[in-house]
Write a protein that holds these residues in place. Structure first.
Motif, PDB file in Angstrom:
ATOM      1  N   ILE A  64     -38.888  66.091 -36.403  1.00  0.00           N
ATOM      2  CA  ILE A  64     -37.622  66.591 -35.872  1.00  0.00           C
ATOM      3  C   ILE A  64     -37.883  67.819 -35.001  1.00  0.00           C
ATOM      4  O   ILE A  64     -37.173  68.075 -34.031  1.00  0.00           O
ATOM      5  CB  ILE A  64     -36.647  66.896 -37.020  1.00  0.00           C
ATOM      6  CG1 ILE A  64     -36.258  65.585 -37.709  1.00  0.00           C
ATOM      7  CG2 ILE A  64     -35.398  67.633 -36.524  1.00  0.00           C
ATOM      8  CD1 ILE A  64     -35.498  65.769 -39.000  1.00  0.00           C
ATOM      9  N   THR A  65     -38.925  68.547 -35.315  1.00  0.00           N
ATOM     10  CA  THR A  65     -39.373  69.653 -34.478  1.00  0.00           C
ATOM     11  C   THR A  65     -40.353  69.170 -33.420  1.00  0.00           C
ATOM     12  O   THR A  65     -40.255  69.544 -32.245  1.00  0.00           O
ATOM     13  CB  THR A  65     -40.042  70.744 -35.338  1.00  0.00           C
ATOM     14  OG1 THR A  65     -39.082  71.271 -36.256  1.00  0.00           O
ATOM     15  CG2 THR A  65     -40.606  71.860 -34.477  1.00  0.00           C
ATOM     16  N   HIS A  66     -41.287  68.331 -33.820  1.00  0.00           N
ATOM     17  CA  HIS A  66     -42.361  67.874 -32.929  1.00  0.00           C
ATOM     18  C   HIS A  66     -41.831  67.134 -31.709  1.00  0.00           C
ATOM     19  O   HIS A  66     -42.273  67.361 -30.585  1.00  0.00           O
ATOM     20  CB  HIS A  66     -43.315  66.971 -33.722  1.00  0.00           C
ATOM     21  CG  HIS A  66     -44.372  66.323 -32.894  1.00  0.00           C
ATOM     22  ND1 HIS A  66     -44.167  65.134 -32.213  1.00  0.00           N
ATOM     23  CD2 HIS A  66     -45.650  66.687 -32.639  1.00  0.00           C
ATOM     24  CE1 HIS A  66     -45.281  64.791 -31.582  1.00  0.00           C
ATOM     25  NE2 HIS A  66     -46.189  65.717 -31.818  1.00  0.00           N
ATOM     26  N   GLY A  67     -40.881  66.219 -31.893  1.00  0.00           N
ATOM     27  CA  GLY A  67     -40.415  65.384 -30.786  1.00  0.00           C
ATOM     28  C   GLY A  67     -41.362  64.225 -30.546  1.00  0.00           C
ATOM     29  O   GLY A  67     -42.134  63.830 -31.420  1.00  0.00           O
ATOM     30  N   THR A  68     -41.340  63.692 -29.346  1.00  0.00           N
ATOM     31  CA  THR A  68     -42.107  62.480 -29.048  1.00  0.00           C
ATOM     32  C   THR A  68     -43.231  62.694 -28.044  1.00  0.00           C
ATOM     33  O   THR A  68     -43.942  61.765 -27.713  1.00  0.00           O
ATOM     34  CB  THR A  68     -41.173  61.394 -28.500  1.00  0.00           C
ATOM     35  OG1 THR A  68     -40.501  61.892 -27.342  1.00  0.00           O
ATOM     36  CG2 THR A  68     -40.146  60.990 -29.545  1.00  0.00           C
ATOM     37  N   THR A  69     -43.370  63.926 -27.520  1.00  0.00           N
ATOM     38  CA  THR A  69     -44.421  64.191 -26.529  1.00  0.00           C
ATOM     39  C   THR A  69     -45.263  65.367 -26.993  1.00  0.00           C
ATOM     40  O   THR A  69     -45.386  65.603 -28.189  1.00  0.00           O
ATOM     41  CB  THR A  69     -43.814  64.464 -25.146  1.00  0.00           C
ATOM     42  OG1 THR A  69     -42.881  65.561 -25.247  1.00  0.00           O
ATOM     43  CG2 THR A  69     -43.064  63.244 -24.630  1.00  0.00           C
ATOM     44  N   ASP A  70     -45.851  66.096 -26.065  1.00  0.00           N
ATOM     45  CA  ASP A  70     -46.745  67.209 -26.384  1.00  0.00           C
ATOM     46  C   ASP A  70     -46.113  68.148 -27.401  1.00  0.00           C
ATOM     47  O   ASP A  70     -45.068  68.746 -27.155  1.00  0.00           O
ATOM     48  CB  ASP A  70     -47.068  67.964 -25.097  1.00  0.00           C
ATOM     49  CG  ASP A  70     -48.035  69.121 -25.328  1.00  0.00           C
ATOM     50  OD1 ASP A  70     -48.486  69.302 -26.472  1.00  0.00           O
ATOM     51  OD2 ASP A  70     -48.341  69.821 -24.354  1.00  0.00           O
ATOM     52  N   SER A  71     -46.765  68.291 -28.550  1.00  0.00           N
ATOM     53  CA  SER A  71     -46.176  69.081 -29.629  1.00  0.00           C
ATOM     54  C   SER A  71     -46.278  70.577 -29.405  1.00  0.00           C
ATOM     55  O   SER A  71     -45.805  71.350 -30.230  1.00  0.00           O
ATOM     56  CB  SER A  71     -46.852  68.734 -30.965  1.00  0.00           C
ATOM     57  OG  SER A  71     -48.196  69.155 -30.959  1.00  0.00           O
ATOM     58  N   THR A  72     -46.927  71.020 -28.332  1.00  0.00           N
ATOM     59  CA  THR A  72     -47.066  72.462 -28.124  1.00  0.00           C
ATOM     60  C   THR A  72     -45.919  73.039 -27.292  1.00  0.00           C
ATOM     61  O   THR A  72     -45.824  74.248 -27.145  1.00  0.00           O
ATOM     62  CB  THR A  72     -48.386  72.789 -27.406  1.00  0.00           C
ATOM     63  OG1 THR A  72     -48.372  72.239 -26.077  1.00  0.00           O
ATOM     64  CG2 THR A  72     -49.566  72.222 -28.176  1.00  0.00           C
ATOM     65  N   VAL A  79     -32.769  59.157 -39.141  1.00  0.00           N
ATOM     66  CA  VAL A  79     -33.586  60.319 -39.496  1.00  0.00           C
ATOM     67  C   VAL A  79     -33.550  61.399 -38.423  1.00  0.00           C
ATOM     68  O   VAL A  79     -33.288  62.570 -38.711  1.00  0.00           O
ATOM     69  CB  VAL A  79     -35.051  59.886 -39.755  1.00  0.00           C
ATOM     70  CG1 VAL A  79     -35.954  61.114 -39.929  1.00  0.00           C
ATOM     71  CG2 VAL A  79     -35.135  58.987 -40.977  1.00  0.00           C
ATOM     72  N   HIS A  80     -33.828  61.026 -37.181  1.00  0.00           N
ATOM     73  CA  HIS A  80     -34.001  62.005 -36.100  1.00  0.00           C
ATOM     74  C   HIS A  80     -32.663  62.272 -35.405  1.00  0.00           C
ATOM     75  O   HIS A  80     -32.091  61.367 -34.798  1.00  0.00           O
ATOM     76  CB  HIS A  80     -35.025  61.496 -35.088  1.00  0.00           C
ATOM     77  CG  HIS A  80     -36.374  61.281 -35.697  1.00  0.00           C
ATOM     78  ND1 HIS A  80     -36.753  60.065 -36.219  1.00  0.00           N
ATOM     79  CD2 HIS A  80     -37.415  62.130 -35.879  1.00  0.00           C
ATOM     80  CE1 HIS A  80     -37.989  60.169 -36.704  1.00  0.00           C
ATOM     81  NE2 HIS A  80     -38.415  61.414 -36.509  1.00  0.00           N
ATOM     82  N   PRO A  81     -32.171  63.507 -35.470  1.00  0.00           N
ATOM     83  CA  PRO A  81     -30.834  63.832 -34.943  1.00  0.00           C
ATOM     84  C   PRO A  81     -30.841  64.074 -33.438  1.00  0.00           C
ATOM     85  O   PRO A  81     -30.519  65.176 -32.963  1.00  0.00           O
ATOM     86  CB  PRO A  81     -30.475  65.105 -35.707  1.00  0.00           C
ATOM     87  CG  PRO A  81     -31.794  65.788 -35.883  1.00  0.00           C
ATOM     88  CD  PRO A  81     -32.800  64.680 -36.100  1.00  0.00           C
ATOM     89  N   ASP A  82     -31.192  63.049 -32.681  1.00  0.00           N
ATOM     90  CA  ASP A  82     -31.340  63.246 -31.233  1.00  0.00           C
ATOM     91  C   ASP A  82     -30.107  63.888 -30.613  1.00  0.00           C
ATOM     92  O   ASP A  82     -30.216  64.840 -29.845  1.00  0.00           O
ATOM     93  CB  ASP A  82     -31.611  61.898 -30.558  1.00  0.00           C
ATOM     94  CG  ASP A  82     -32.982  61.345 -30.934  1.00  0.00           C
ATOM     95  OD1 ASP A  82     -33.664  61.987 -31.743  1.00  0.00           O
ATOM     96  OD2 ASP A  82     -33.352  60.277 -30.428  1.00  0.00           O
ATOM     97  N   GLY A  83     -28.926  63.371 -30.929  1.00  0.00           N
ATOM     98  CA  GLY A  83     -27.702  63.939 -30.387  1.00  0.00           C
ATOM     99  C   GLY A  83     -27.165  65.090 -31.214  1.00  0.00           C
ATOM    100  O   GLY A  83     -26.140  65.687 -30.862  1.00  0.00           O
ATOM    101  N   GLY A  84     -27.843  65.425 -32.302  1.00  0.00           N
ATOM    102  CA  GLY A  84     -27.368  66.472 -33.194  1.00  0.00           C
ATOM    103  C   GLY A  84     -28.071  67.803 -33.052  1.00  0.00           C
ATOM    104  O   GLY A  84     -27.728  68.751 -33.755  1.00  0.00           O
ATOM    105  N   HIS A  85     -29.030  67.882 -32.129  1.00  0.00           N
ATOM    106  CA  HIS A  85     -29.749  69.144 -31.975  1.00  0.00           C
ATOM    107  C   HIS A  85     -28.824  70.271 -31.509  1.00  0.00           C
ATOM    108  O   HIS A  85     -29.049  71.440 -31.843  1.00  0.00           O
ATOM    109  CB  HIS A  85     -30.915  68.972 -31.000  1.00  0.00           C
ATOM    110  CG  HIS A  85     -32.107  68.302 -31.605  1.00  0.00           C
ATOM    111  ND1 HIS A  85     -33.024  68.970 -32.386  1.00  0.00           N
ATOM    112  CD2 HIS A  85     -32.532  67.006 -31.564  1.00  0.00           C
ATOM    113  CE1 HIS A  85     -33.961  68.132 -32.792  1.00  0.00           C
ATOM    114  NE2 HIS A  85     -33.688  66.937 -32.308  1.00  0.00           N
ATOM    115  N   ILE A  86     -27.788  69.922 -30.744  1.00  0.00           N
ATOM    116  CA  ILE A  86     -26.849  70.949 -30.298  1.00  0.00           C
ATOM    117  C   ILE A  86     -26.085  71.517 -31.488  1.00  0.00           C
ATOM    118  O   ILE A  86     -25.747  72.707 -31.521  1.00  0.00           O
ATOM    119  CB  ILE A  86     -25.877  70.394 -29.224  1.00  0.00           C
ATOM    120  CG1 ILE A  86     -25.064  71.519 -28.600  1.00  0.00           C
ATOM    121  CG2 ILE A  86     -24.980  69.321 -29.807  1.00  0.00           C
ATOM    122  CD1 ILE A  86     -25.863  72.487 -27.799  1.00  0.00           C
ATOM    123  N   LEU A  87     -25.825  70.668 -32.516  1.00  0.00           N
ATOM    124  CA  LEU A  87     -25.188  71.162 -33.733  1.00  0.00           C
ATOM    125  C   LEU A  87     -26.129  72.094 -34.493  1.00  0.00           C
ATOM    126  O   LEU A  87     -25.708  73.119 -35.036  1.00  0.00           O
ATOM    127  CB  LEU A  87     -24.784  69.989 -34.627  1.00  0.00           C
ATOM    128  CG  LEU A  87     -23.769  69.003 -34.055  1.00  0.00           C
ATOM    129  CD1 LEU A  87     -23.536  67.851 -35.028  1.00  0.00           C
ATOM    130  CD2 LEU A  87     -22.453  69.709 -33.741  1.00  0.00           C
TER     131      LEU A  87
END
Length: 297
Positions: free
Chosen positions: A57-65, A249-257
């Motif tokens: 949920i923090t990492h995402g799907t691309t470069d984790s840095t 699991v992954h709150p793609d549209g919920g990160h703004i919340l």
């Protein structure tokens, strides 16, 4: 709570480039009810380096840095840039896809570079947001059944044990942790994916454990789970089957919340900028905060 301890070296900023007026206006509307007191300078002094530690949920799907603009940490960086464009802050995404609290132990990882924000400047950041829980509870074990109470308790105990070790390691290195509860698991959305029935209720237990850890260690705590679950239920009452997750699991549209709850919990100031004009034939600026107005006629 002890004050943060910022490093104060001289270095070149490589911060977030997005400074959009439209986003600024959006944040003004989103946060208009926030408390007027701004502890920003105390929480994030000049030169602060922030690491975000967590799972996918923090990492995402691309470069984790790299912080991502559509994730809670990227949106938080956008807020920092918009609200205090002159303040130097640096961020680092240290998320690990599939990670649990046990995976984040500094001595176990034996790699301080995963937390380092700017190589060659400081070994560790000043502030670390920690978001675990989704994998710690073992959601796959809830598909087609329910784990035993002893199994669930063993996982909770592991979460507390490893979170405490992580907190101790970070504080010993001068890093100020901020504990985030896990985000919700959406078992009510209409999706083709399998359902871990009862897992969101189990995540509520992890939110309570996070609160207890924060209290016992005198840390800031942000309860994403309760707030985002309530928002999810409110939306689903209007639109049955709605979900802000792509896979429960992954709150793609919920990160703004998540961003909103973080800002409210940290009691950060609501206005990105504020301008007041008089109502005369020849308008003039009567008040301006974080803004300069020219070209009035």
């Amino acid at each position: 709570m002890p004050p943060f301890k910022p490093y104060s070296p001289s270095f070149v900023r490589t911060g977030f480039p997005i400074v959009l007026l439209t986003l600024g206006l959006f944040f003004c509307r989103l946060l208009q009810a926030a408390a007027p007191v701004d502890p920003y300078a105390e929480l994030f002094p000049q030169g602060t380096q922030i690491t975000f530690i967590g799972d996918s949920i923090t990492h995402g799907t691309t470069d984790s840095t790299v912080v991502k603009g559509d994730h809670y940490h990227g949106l938080l960086q956008a807020y920092f840039s918009l609200r205090h464009p002159g303040r130097k802050l640096w961020t680092k995404n240290a998320g690990l896809s599939g990670g649990k609290a046990s995976d984040a132990i500094l001595e176990r990882a034996n790699d301080k570079d995963i937390y380092k924000v700017l190589p060659g400047v400081a070994d560790f950041p000043n502030v670390a947001f920690i978001l675990f829980g989704m994998n710690d509870g073992g959601y796959t074990g809830y598909v087609g059944g329910t784990p035993s109470e002893s199994s669930k308790q063993a996982r909770r105990d592991d979460y507390v044990r490893y979170m405490q070790r992580l907190i101790d390691d970070l504080k010993a290195k001068g890093v100020q942790p901020v504990i985030l509860s896990p985000t919700p698991y959406d078992e009510w959305a209409v999706k083709s994916s399998s359902v871990s029935v009862g897992y969101n209720a189990e995540l509520a237990n992890y939110a309570d454990l996070g609160q207890s850890l924060a209290t016992s260690n005198d840390l800031l705590f942000v309860d994403l789970h309760t707030y985002m679950t309530n928002q999810m239920f409110a939306k689903q009452a209007l639109v049955p089957g709605f979900s802000y997750t792509r896979d429960r699991v992954h709150p793609d549209g919920g990160h703004i919340l998540a961003l909103y709850k973080i800002l409210k919990s940290l009691n950060l100031e609501s206005d990105v900028f504020n301008v007041t004009l008089n109502n005369a034939d020849t308008p003039t600026v009567t008040a301006a905060t974080n803004a300069t107005v020219t070209g009035l006629y």
